[in-house]
Design a protein around this motif. Sequence first.
Motif, PDB file in Angstrom:
ATOM      1  N   ASP A 280       0.868  -1.173   0.000  1.00 16.98           N
ATOM      2  CA  ASP A 280       0.000   0.000   0.000  1.00 16.98           C
ATOM      3  C   ASP A 280       0.904   1.222   0.000  1.00 16.98           C
ATOM      4  O   ASP A 280       1.604   1.498   0.986  1.00 16.98           O
ATOM      5  CB  ASP A 280      -0.887  -0.034   1.245  1.00 16.98           C
ATOM      6  CG  ASP A 280      -1.830   1.153   1.341  1.00 16.98           C
ATOM      7  OD1 ASP A 280      -1.417   2.283   1.010  1.00 16.98           O
ATOM      8  OD2 ASP A 280      -2.976   0.972   1.788  1.00 16.98           O
ATOM      9  N   LEU A 281       0.901   1.984  -1.084  1.00 17.02           N
ATOM     10  CA  LEU A 281       1.875   3.059  -1.239  1.00 17.02           C
ATOM     11  C   LEU A 281       1.676   4.171  -0.213  1.00 17.02           C
ATOM     12  O   LEU A 281       2.652   4.705   0.330  1.00 17.02           O
ATOM     13  CB  LEU A 281       1.816   3.622  -2.664  1.00 17.02           C
ATOM     14  CG  LEU A 281       2.956   4.571  -3.055  1.00 17.02           C
ATOM     15  CD1 LEU A 281       4.310   3.906  -2.866  1.00 17.02           C
ATOM     16  CD2 LEU A 281       2.782   5.033  -4.499  1.00 17.02           C
ATOM     17  N   ASP A 282       0.439   4.534   0.049  1.00 17.72           N
ATOM     18  CA  ASP A 282       0.191   5.582   1.054  1.00 17.72           C
ATOM     19  C   ASP A 282       0.738   5.156   2.421  1.00 17.72           C
ATOM     20  O   ASP A 282       1.385   5.941   3.123  1.00 17.72           O
ATOM     21  CB  ASP A 282      -1.303   5.877   1.173  1.00 17.72           C
ATOM     22  CG  ASP A 282      -1.825   6.700   0.006  1.00 17.72           C
ATOM     23  OD1 ASP A 282      -1.012   7.420  -0.604  1.00 17.72           O
ATOM     24  OD2 ASP A 282      -3.032   6.622  -0.287  1.00 17.72           O
ATOM     25  N   VAL A 285       4.623   5.251   2.459  1.00 24.65           N
ATOM     26  CA  VAL A 285       5.185   6.598   2.593  1.00 24.65           C
ATOM     27  C   VAL A 285       5.124   7.066   4.037  1.00 24.65           C
ATOM     28  O   VAL A 285       6.084   7.645   4.567  1.00 24.65           O
ATOM     29  CB  VAL A 285       4.453   7.577   1.657  1.00 24.65           C
ATOM     30  CG1 VAL A 285       4.838   9.028   1.972  1.00 24.65           C
ATOM     31  CG2 VAL A 285       4.760   7.258   0.198  1.00 24.65           C
ATOM     32  N   GLY A 286       3.988   6.804   4.704  1.00 18.63           N
ATOM     33  CA  GLY A 286       3.883   7.184   6.112  1.00 18.63           C
ATOM     34  C   GLY A 286       4.895   6.464   6.982  1.00 18.63           C
ATOM     35  O   GLY A 286       5.522   7.063   7.866  1.00 18.63           O
ATOM     36  N   GLU A 315       6.934   7.176  -7.760  1.00 21.10           N
ATOM     37  CA  GLU A 315       5.843   7.793  -7.014  1.00 21.10           C
ATOM     38  C   GLU A 315       6.152   7.829  -5.516  1.00 21.10           C
ATOM     39  O   GLU A 315       5.774   8.776  -4.827  1.00 21.10           O
ATOM     40  CB  GLU A 315       4.543   7.030  -7.267  1.00 21.10           C
ATOM     41  CG  GLU A 315       3.319   7.750  -6.726  1.00 21.10           C
ATOM     42  CD  GLU A 315       2.007   7.107  -7.150  1.00 21.10           C
ATOM     43  OE1 GLU A 315       0.943   7.624  -6.721  1.00 21.10           O
ATOM     44  OE2 GLU A 315       2.042   6.093  -7.888  1.00 21.10           O
ATOM     45  N   TYR A 316       6.859   6.820  -5.034  1.00 18.12           N
ATOM     46  CA  TYR A 316       7.240   6.815  -3.615  1.00 18.12           C
ATOM     47  C   TYR A 316       8.114   8.029  -3.307  1.00 18.12           C
ATOM     48  O   TYR A 316       7.887   8.739  -2.316  1.00 18.12           O
ATOM     49  CB  TYR A 316       7.989   5.526  -3.290  1.00 18.12           C
ATOM     50  CG  TYR A 316       8.440   5.417  -1.845  1.00 18.12           C
ATOM     51  CD1 TYR A 316       7.591   4.921  -0.860  1.00 18.12           C
ATOM     52  CD2 TYR A 316       9.720   5.805  -1.459  1.00 18.12           C
ATOM     53  CE1 TYR A 316       8.004   4.814   0.463  1.00 18.12           C
ATOM     54  CE2 TYR A 316      10.147   5.700  -0.143  1.00 18.12           C
ATOM     55  CZ  TYR A 316       9.280   5.207   0.815  1.00 18.12           C
ATOM     56  OH  TYR A 316       9.697   5.105   2.122  1.00 18.12           O
ATOM     57  N   GLU A 318       8.273  10.860  -4.917  1.00 14.89           N
ATOM     58  CA  GLU A 318       7.467  12.078  -5.046  1.00 14.89           C
ATOM     59  C   GLU A 318       6.606  12.311  -3.809  1.00 14.89           C
ATOM     60  O   GLU A 318       6.557  13.418  -3.258  1.00 14.89           O
ATOM     61  CB  GLU A 318       6.594  11.970  -6.297  1.00 14.89           C
ATOM     62  CG  GLU A 318       5.753  13.208  -6.576  1.00 14.89           C
ATOM     63  CD  GLU A 318       4.908  13.062  -7.833  1.00 14.89           C
ATOM     64  OE1 GLU A 318       3.877  13.764  -7.935  1.00 14.89           O
ATOM     65  OE2 GLU A 318       5.275  12.228  -8.698  1.00 14.89           O
ATOM     66  N   ARG A 319       5.958  11.258  -3.333  1.00 11.57           N
ATOM     67  CA  ARG A 319       5.086  11.412  -2.165  1.00 11.57           C
ATOM     68  C   ARG A 319       5.885  11.615  -0.881  1.00 11.57           C
ATOM     69  O   ARG A 319       5.487  12.401  -0.015  1.00 11.57           O
ATOM     70  CB  ARG A 319       4.176  10.186  -2.027  1.00 11.57           C
ATOM     71  CG  ARG A 319       3.166  10.025  -3.144  1.00 11.57           C
ATOM     72  CD  ARG A 319       2.143   8.979  -2.756  1.00 11.57           C
ATOM     73  NE  ARG A 319       1.313   8.568  -3.871  1.00 11.57           N
ATOM     74  CZ  ARG A 319       0.267   7.753  -3.755  1.00 11.57           C
ATOM     75  NH1 ARG A 319      -0.044   7.248  -2.564  1.00 11.57           N
ATOM     76  NH2 ARG A 319      -0.447   7.417  -4.805  1.00 11.57           N
ATOM     77  N   LEU A 320       7.010  10.915  -0.750  1.00  9.76           N
ATOM     78  CA  LEU A 320       7.828  11.084   0.447  1.00  9.76           C
ATOM     79  C   LEU A 320       8.417  12.486   0.491  1.00  9.76           C
ATOM     80  O   LEU A 320       8.486  13.116   1.566  1.00  9.76           O
ATOM     81  CB  LEU A 320       8.938  10.031   0.478  1.00  9.76           C
ATOM     82  CG  LEU A 320       9.805  10.001   1.738  1.00  9.76           C
ATOM     83  CD1 LEU A 320       8.966   9.682   2.981  1.00  9.76           C
ATOM     84  CD2 LEU A 320      10.928   8.976   1.585  1.00  9.76           C
ATOM     85  N   ALA A 322       7.087  15.182  -0.818  1.00  9.98           N
ATOM     86  CA  ALA A 322       5.990  16.094  -0.460  1.00  9.98           C
ATOM     87  C   ALA A 322       5.721  16.037   1.043  1.00  9.98           C
ATOM     88  O   ALA A 322       5.469  17.073   1.689  1.00  9.98           O
ATOM     89  CB  ALA A 322       4.734  15.742  -1.251  1.00  9.98           C
ATOM     90  N   ARG A 323       5.753  14.847   1.599  1.00  8.83           N
ATOM     91  CA  ARG A 323       5.556  14.691   3.043  1.00  8.83           C
ATOM     92  C   ARG A 323       6.663  15.419   3.811  1.00  8.83           C
ATOM     93  O   ARG A 323       6.406  16.097   4.800  1.00  8.83           O
ATOM     94  CB  ARG A 323       5.538  13.206   3.397  1.00  8.83           C
ATOM     95  CG  ARG A 323       5.175  12.868   4.832  1.00  8.83           C
ATOM     96  CD  ARG A 323       3.680  13.004   5.091  1.00  8.83           C
ATOM     97  NE  ARG A 323       2.899  12.150   4.225  1.00  8.83           N
ATOM     98  CZ  ARG A 323       2.448  10.934   4.567  1.00  8.83           C
ATOM     99  NH1 ARG A 323       2.720  10.451   5.774  1.00  8.83           N
ATOM    100  NH2 ARG A 323       1.703  10.234   3.725  1.00  8.83           N
TER     101      ARG A 323
END
Length: 499
Positions: A280-282, A285-286, A315-316, A318-320, A322-323
């Motif tokens: 689960d990518l979300d 990242v968390g 994408e990991y 990019e999202r990390l 942004a976090r």
Amino acid sequence: MTQRPTTGTPRTADAPDLLDPGLWTGRIFSGGWRGAAADAPVTEPATGAELGRVGVASPADVAEAAERAARAQRDWAALPHRERARVLRRAGDILERHAGQVQDWLIRESGSVPAKAALEVSVSVHECEEAAALASAPLGELLPTDQDRLSLTKRVPVGVVGVISPFNFPLILAMRAIAPALALGNAVVLKPDPRTCVSAGAAIARIFEEAGLPEGLLHVLPGGADTGQALVADPRIRVVSFTGSTAAGRAVGELAARHLKRAHLELGGNSAFVVLDDADLDAAVGLGAWGSFLHSGQICMASGRHLVHSSLAGEYVERLAARADALPVGDPATGEVALGPIIDARQVERVHDLVTATVKAGARLAAGGTHEGLFYRPTVLADVTRDMPAYAQEVFGPVAPVLAFDTLDEAAELAADSEYGLSLGITTSDVGKGMALAERIPSGMAHINDQTVNDEAVSPFGGVGNSGFGRVGGPAANIESFTETRWITVRSQAAVYPF
């Protein structure tokens, strides 16, 4: 009939100020609070302000403390287990009652954000509670024998335990050795890190003082390398529990070996966090953000290498990133922040040098990479290779290097390719696949569908390789760490031999 010595009673357990500076300023705790030949400033890393001055112990103070501890330990070990347990329970109650004050010192002195400080106090309370239960744990076993006798083993206290604790989680990393060592009938000499010797030095002394621990059983001696060397070398200190860098741990281990004593070494790490293709990518990242950025990455278990399947890696990152960009950094005593300061300028310089060298070697800076004073932005590095500095070395800062892999074999090989072996995190929707992968990667701890930073008072903690050896935590590991095994045989009549 000779009356056994008894533990004391809490003297001022309801006092509102557990850490009144009038008690510890310029003093050490050894046979009560007494003056020291030298003192040193207590500095707030977020502001550079001096918060007070603590006494600094000398090698001579270590020798005197070890002698007092050895004398006091014999009576302590002879007490009924319920009396030792009672002191440990009271210590946990006192820490819980004064949690706010201790948390404030952790925030000011170590740069902890409030949530991290609260967690540290909570786990330390649990350490005291578990140690209280340890006092009545079974301490031996019956052995088979071919002779007409009873044969058994008994675990007995080692005597005096030396504890050298670090700055990053100073209260937990001291208490998890001190509490079980005391519960099992030992005395303790503690050398806290000079940068956190109120929140994890004076605080511990005051907690046990108020809990009624008999005098002489706990000594708190802030000091430098010479103080630590004296602690390791003193013949009355039979076991040393050290938490710190691998370089310092190697020196401690070598010195302990020369003096034929045990050293439990919890050292550095560069732990892998592995994201499989079905994760689960979300959630991943968390987990990755928490594992790398908690307490500004100043944790031995921090997620130092993010290994992400190539189908998710872009994408990991990019999202990390942004976090990371969204996380506030600042003074945890005055603002709602996610990251506080790095402990000192020397460590900031090291973190930034590793990040800069990695970008120069070809990595892409996806987030962070800057700092103002001791406040380092959470940093994400993409397109890294295994030879780049921030990936290959322990950073001890808020840095997340990301490397992509294609197959499970490649993931296993990359994760295992480290001199360290402390913790491992794997996230996947197939738990069996995650467990099978973990079996292929040497580490002292492994967490499926979690990141690498985990700790509980009931669980054994430690690593392999350059992450050290020995375990502290949980009944079995604590008994192994802080007692010796004695073999005992009993015959109903004296044995007869040929001559």
